[in-house]
Design an enzyme around this catalytic site. Sequence first.
Site, PDB file in Angstrom:
ATOM      1  N   THR A 172       0.877  -1.080   0.148  1.00 53.30           N
ATOM      2  CA  THR A 172       0.071  -0.038  -0.027  1.00 53.30           C
ATOM      3  C   THR A 172       0.848   1.344   0.049  1.00 53.30           C
ATOM      4  O   THR A 172       0.447   2.406  -0.578  1.00 53.30           O
ATOM      5  CB  THR A 172      -0.939  -0.097   1.273  1.00 53.30           C
ATOM      6  N   CYS A 173       1.974   1.142   0.991  1.00 51.89           N
ATOM      7  CA  CYS A 173       2.950   2.352   0.780  1.00 51.89           C
ATOM      8  C   CYS A 173       3.361   2.511  -0.498  1.00 51.89           C
ATOM      9  O   CYS A 173       3.447   3.866  -1.053  1.00 51.89           O
ATOM     10  CB  CYS A 173       4.011   2.324   1.777  1.00 51.89           C
ATOM     11  N   ALA A 174       4.041   1.507  -1.106  1.00 53.40           N
ATOM     12  CA  ALA A 174       4.534   1.691  -2.348  1.00 53.40           C
ATOM     13  C   ALA A 174       3.561   2.353  -3.552  1.00 53.40           C
ATOM     14  O   ALA A 174       3.817   2.957  -4.296  1.00 53.40           O
ATOM     15  CB  ALA A 174       4.990   0.346  -2.986  1.00 53.40           C
ATOM     16  N   SER A 211       1.069   4.180  -3.039  1.00 51.70           N
ATOM     17  CA  SER A 211       0.505   5.611  -2.731  1.00 51.70           C
ATOM     18  C   SER A 211       1.983   6.350  -3.285  1.00 51.70           C
ATOM     19  O   SER A 211       1.501   7.566  -4.019  1.00 51.70           O
ATOM     20  CB  SER A 211       0.449   6.019  -1.256  1.00 51.70           C
TER      21      SER A 211
END
Length: 165
Positions: free
Chosen positions: A59-61, A63
């Site tokens: 999810t961080c990647a 975003s």
Amino acid sequence: MAQITLGGNPIDTVGTLPKVGVQAPDFKLIKADLSETSLADFLGSKLVLNIFPSIDTGTCAASVRAFNAKANVLENTKVLCISRDLPFAQKRFCGAEGLENVITLSDFNTGQFGKDYGLEIGNGPLTGLHSRVVVIIDEKGKITYTEQVAEIADEPNYDHALAAL
């Protein structure tokens, strides 16, 4: 303190996000070249602070990729992707992905940014990392939008964030 979830399990942050309309708290973060930068270095530009636990999660990647794709059409706007990851990991990720429209900044050495912005995770398996947050700051350093993502595994609302610019 904000209550958020990780996989549906409640966890807390150490504080609350700064309010819309206030001056953004100053920060000192580490750039990819290991030099220090602060909020003052970005005055005159609109800022999207894309804040997350770790660039090495899906999810961080996602975003970072999403804001990178949108950043090249944003006038007078810089996208700062902030986590407690080492600058080396942030640089490796952006290099491997070919991401050139975002600026990665690390809070690895003190964690003070997470405390000052009220978004550090205070308990659970990610204690000490940053929660998933988007903050929009205008050219004069005032906060115009904040989003504390309720479930860490969810992406932020990109459309709402960009509309605040």
